[in-house]
Design a protein around this motif. Structure first.
Motif, PDB file in Angstrom:
ATOM      1  N   ASP A 343       6.768   1.198   7.614  1.00 40.38           N
ATOM      2  CA  ASP A 343       6.925  -0.034   6.791  1.00 40.38           C
ATOM      3  C   ASP A 343       5.882  -1.024   7.128  1.00 40.38           C
ATOM      4  O   ASP A 343       5.160  -1.471   6.040  1.00 40.38           O
ATOM      5  N   ALA A 344       5.295  -1.016   8.231  1.00 41.29           N
ATOM      6  CA  ALA A 344       4.506  -1.924   8.722  1.00 41.29           C
ATOM      7  C   ALA A 344       3.176  -1.392   8.175  1.00 41.29           C
ATOM      8  O   ALA A 344       2.376  -2.406   7.601  1.00 41.29           O
ATOM      9  N   LEU A 345       2.772   0.043   7.968  1.00 43.43           N
ATOM     10  CA  LEU A 345       1.523   0.464   7.462  1.00 43.43           C
ATOM     11  C   LEU A 345       1.585   0.053   5.788  1.00 43.43           C
ATOM     12  O   LEU A 345       0.670  -0.324   5.169  1.00 43.43           O
ATOM     13  N   ASP A 346       2.473   0.294   5.318  1.00 42.37           N
ATOM     14  CA  ASP A 346       3.034  -0.088   3.919  1.00 42.37           C
ATOM     15  C   ASP A 346       2.643  -1.547   3.525  1.00 42.37           C
ATOM     16  O   ASP A 346       1.792  -1.696   2.585  1.00 42.37           O
ATOM     17  N   LYS A 347       3.059  -2.459   4.412  1.00 35.71           N
ATOM     18  CA  LYS A 347       2.742  -3.726   3.998  1.00 35.71           C
ATOM     19  C   LYS A 347       1.378  -4.296   4.261  1.00 35.71           C
ATOM     20  O   LYS A 347       0.837  -5.000   3.735  1.00 35.71           O
ATOM     21  N   LEU A 348       0.699  -3.573   5.399  1.00 32.03           N
ATOM     22  CA  LEU A 348      -0.624  -3.807   5.730  1.00 32.03           C
ATOM     23  C   LEU A 348      -1.418  -3.123   4.635  1.00 32.03           C
ATOM     24  O   LEU A 348      -2.740  -3.818   4.536  1.00 32.03           O
ATOM     25  N   LYS A 349      -1.222  -2.286   4.095  1.00 33.21           N
ATOM     26  CA  LYS A 349      -2.065  -1.561   3.114  1.00 33.21           C
ATOM     27  C   LYS A 349      -1.900  -2.478   1.946  1.00 33.21           C
ATOM     28  O   LYS A 349      -3.247  -2.634   1.315  1.00 33.21           O
ATOM     29  N   LEU A 350      -1.131  -3.354   1.553  1.00 34.03           N
ATOM     30  CA  LEU A 350      -0.959  -4.229   0.595  1.00 34.03           C
ATOM     31  C   LEU A 350      -2.273  -5.351   0.766  1.00 34.03           C
ATOM     32  O   LEU A 350      -2.834  -5.634  -0.077  1.00 34.03           O
ATOM     33  N   ASN A 351      -2.556  -5.770   2.085  1.00 35.74           N
ATOM     34  CA  ASN A 351      -3.295  -6.755   2.293  1.00 35.74           C
ATOM     35  C   ASN A 351      -4.890  -6.098   2.896  1.00 35.74           C
ATOM     36  O   ASN A 351      -5.815  -7.138   2.532  1.00 35.74           O
ATOM     37  N   ASP A 352      -4.803  -4.743   3.152  1.00 36.71           N
ATOM     38  CA  ASP A 352      -6.129  -4.169   3.366  1.00 36.71           C
ATOM     39  C   ASP A 352      -5.998  -2.983   2.438  1.00 36.71           C
ATOM     40  O   ASP A 352      -5.711  -1.685   3.175  1.00 36.71           O
ATOM     41  N   ALA A 353      -6.742  -3.031   1.452  1.00 34.43           N
ATOM     42  CA  ALA A 353      -6.876  -1.775   0.234  1.00 34.43           C
ATOM     43  C   ALA A 353      -7.595  -0.832   0.785  1.00 34.43           C
ATOM     44  O   ALA A 353      -7.418   0.447   0.562  1.00 34.43           O
ATOM     45  N   ALA A 354      -8.615  -0.938   1.781  1.00 31.99           N
ATOM     46  CA  ALA A 354      -9.343  -0.001   2.536  1.00 31.99           C
ATOM     47  C   ALA A 354      -8.915   0.965   3.600  1.00 31.99           C
ATOM     48  O   ALA A 354      -9.255   1.812   3.850  1.00 31.99           O
ATOM     49  N   LEU A 355      -7.547   0.679   3.814  1.00 36.06           N
ATOM     50  CA  LEU A 355      -6.623   1.466   5.047  1.00 36.06           C
ATOM     51  C   LEU A 355      -6.002   2.905   4.146  1.00 36.06           C
ATOM     52  O   LEU A 355      -5.349   2.553   3.103  1.00 36.06           O
ATOM     53  N   ALA A 356      -6.436   3.870   4.776  1.00 35.04           N
ATOM     54  CA  ALA A 356      -5.684   5.071   4.208  1.00 35.04           C
ATOM     55  C   ALA A 356      -4.939   5.824   5.465  1.00 35.04           C
ATOM     56  O   ALA A 356      -5.439   5.630   6.465  1.00 35.04           O
TER      57      ALA A 356
END
Length: 636
Positions: A343-356
């Motif tokens: 869940d944390a990675l899903d939310k962080l991906k929203l704010n950091d589009a470069a994260l895969a």
């Protein structure tokens, strides 16, 4: 004195439906790290009067604690400022500021190479860019990289020298350099001080004069491009957009063109610099949308927002997806935290589009995620944010790059994790390479050449920007620069050299996989893919480190580094000897010998069936990378 608030703002504090496009100016500030972008943005906020002196603080637009601690910008921040340009009558007083009130949409961008994707998305939402150069340091590597990005987006460049109040400032010298680079006269380069505010009003006037107003069709179906988004615990997903055509209004039904999801627009507004609701956003305006949606997958950066009742036929376009450069595994120390990490990675991906990221399983560490980053600082910042914002305790495996492996039977495979490296016959292994730019004083050319040759680099060219400043271009393997290249470069040049890189394909290399064996069993978390010439050094380093970290058992534990079946390094964790003769305070020697033989047989049996459990602390210590910390971590 700051100008009076915009007459277009209503008494209730709610912005009007939209501002006429000819009164809008969209621009961003781009520069090398630590050249004063955030300080200049602070002065603009004060001079335009949208932040009063009581609420003002340094780095006002840097909202995260980690940004303020390190002194670097990680996230782009958009803010809307009112400004009435000075009349062209030649006066200089406040009374001459009789031009029509304009709305300036400014985006403060990061300066570090690892956050270039943030800069590229910000550029797509603007018509102009303020190119900022430190008057005491001059043009540096990331200055050039950001300038080329802005030129590719056909932005109007406003060249500015900052920090002219410093005793070491050389504005005349660096104005000539900057003018040659941008293609203007040295007199056209503005001199400002973000600290004292000198020249900032003239810069705002220049932005109104030279940056073109946004264009679009106000009567066409609404189209707005999402350039950023963030997750709010109470309000759900907050989406930041740039309107291209038409008008978006509150309580309207909107649709996302890629996912086809439809939502009711609960709130629409602008950042000024705090969120301010408005009656709508028109052509060229930058603002935010709130739909109350909690599903983070419903809002994707680069998607187009349109009206559900009167949808647009074509999307605005999309951003090119960033390609991860560095891969590392993230594993929760407590296995039950795995859903929380997801869940944390899903939310962080929203704010950091470069994260895969994608799920991964490790024999030693359990369930986790294989994450792709744009660089080592990006990795460090992401791990810090997961620990601070979501309260997770994690182990991060050693960073590695992505390899293309061709087997003897012709099959090809992509390897992002050393444990995926095939054990069979490998025909060829290709590693990613980068095109690196180093800007340095001329006296350090020799030491930089020596460093790059040690890292298997090829010199591509060298140009003198001035009598004593040189631009060196190298082709370097990505794996050689992700660890400590930047540290070595700074120490060898006393901090004067700057460094920037971009991907430049791949090349064949003599690479091998080094496995770490404990008691003959492979521990996948410690495996690494390295160049054959450096395999022995890596094996010795890991074996020595683990010898000190693994607790002693009642039997000897061999720690081996191996390439395939060939052991290249070995250390031994000595056994704890239990004193079986303690109770023998006398008697025949044969009794003591019998006890010692029995202990010897037991140790042999224990060594055959015993398993070595590596404690979590040993994993954390062995896999920790000595990455730069603090403010200097960002100075590339």
């Amino acid at each position: 004195m700051p100008p009076t608030p915009s007459p277009q703002q209503s008494a209730s504090g709610i912005q009007p439906a939209s501002t006429a496009p000819e009164l809008l100016r969209n621009f961003c500030i781009i520069a090398h790290i630590d050249h004063g972008k955030s300080t200049l943005a602070d002065r603009m906020l004060q001079i335009t009067g949208i932040v009063d002196s009581r609420a003002m603080r340094a780095q006002y637009l840097d909202r995260m604690d980690i940004e303020r601690e390190r002194g670097i910008t990680i996230k782009s921040q958009a803010v809307r400022m009112p400004w009435a340009p000075r009349s062209h009558g030649g006066g200089s007083g406040e009374a001459d500021r009789i031009g029509r009130m304009h709305a300036l949409n400014m985006i403060d961008t990061p300066g570090h190479v690892d956050f270039t994707y943030e800069v590229s998305r910000s550029l797509a939402a603007c018509e102009g860019a303020v190119l900022l150069v430190d008057a005491a340091q001059g043009i540096e590597a990331q200055t050039l990289a950001n300038l080329y990005l802005a030129m590719e987006n056909d932005l109007v460049i406003v060249p500015v020298l900052n920090k002219i109040d410093l005793p070491a400032a050389q504005p005349e010298r660096y104005a000539d350099e900057l003018a040659k680079l941008v293609g203007c006269e040295p007199e056209d380069v503005l001199r400002v001080s973000g600290k004292t505010g000198a020249g900032v009003e003239e810069l705002l006037d220049r932005i109104v004069d030279v940056v073109p107003a946004p264009t679009g069709d106000p009567d066409a179906p609404a189209r707005a491009m999402i350039f950023d988004s963030v997750y709010d615990t109470y309000r759900g997903v907050v989406t930041y957009v740039r309107v291209v055509d038409g008008v978006l209004r509150p309580r309207e039904r909107i649709a996302m063109m890629s996912t086809r999801a439809q939502h009711d627009l609960l709130e629409i507004g602008v950042s000024s610099p705090e969120p301010t609701p408005s009656q709508g956003l028109g052509v060229g305006e930058v603002g935010y949308l709130i739909t109350g949606v909690k599903d983070v997958r419903q809002s994707r950066v680069g998607d187009t927002v349109t009206s559900a009742l009167k949808p647009a036929a074509e999307p605005v376009g999309t951003y090119e997806d960033p390609k991860p450069m560095v891969f590392s595994g993230l594993f929760p120390i407590d296995g039950s935290d795995y859903p929380l990490l997801r869940d944390a990675l899903d939310k962080l991906k929203l704010n950091d589009a470069a994260l895969a990221y994608e799920p991964e399983t490790s024999v030693a560490l359990g369930f986790g995620y294989r994450c792709g980053y744009l660089g080592l600082l990006h990795l460090e910042i992401t791990r810090d944010r997961l620990e601070r914002e979501f309260g997770l305790d994690m182990i991060s495996t050693a960073p590695s790059v992505v390899y293309q492996v061709t087997l003897d039977d012709g099959r090809e495979m992509t390897v992002t994790n050393p444990s995926e490296y095939p054990a069979g016959k490998v025909s060829e292994t290709r590693e990613p390479v980068v095109r690196a730019t180093v800007l340095t004083p001329a006296e350090y050319i020799g030491t930089i050449m020596e460093l790059c040759q040690q890292r298997r680099g090829e010199l591509q060219g060298m140009d003198y920007l001035s009598e004593d400043r040189v631009e060196m271009r190298y082709r370097l393997p990505m794996a050689e620069i992700v660890f400590d290249f930047f540290d070595a470069l700074k120490s060898r040049t006393r901090g004067y050299a700057s460094f920037d890189y971009e991907v430049d394909g791949d090349q064949a290399a003599d690479l091998v996989k080094v496995d770490i064996l404990l008691q003959g069993e492979q521990v996948d978390a410690f495996s690494a893919i390295v160049h054959r010439d450096k395999a022995y050094a890596y094996g010795v380093m890991m074996a020595t480190k683990l010898k000190d970290l693994i607790p002693r058992q009642q039997f000897e534990v061999p720690v081996q580094a191996a390439i395939g079946a060939r052991v290249i390094a070995r250390e031994t964790v000595r056994a704890i000897r239990k004193d079986v003769l303690a109770k023998c305070y006398g008697g025949d020697i044969t009794r003591k010998r019998k006890l010692l033989e029995k202990q010897k047989e037991g140790k042999k049996r224990m060594k055959m069936v015993g398993r070595v459990e590596v404690p979590q602390e040993a994993f954390v210590a062995a896999l920790s990378t000595d990455t730069p910390t603090g403010k200097d971590a960002g100075k590339k």
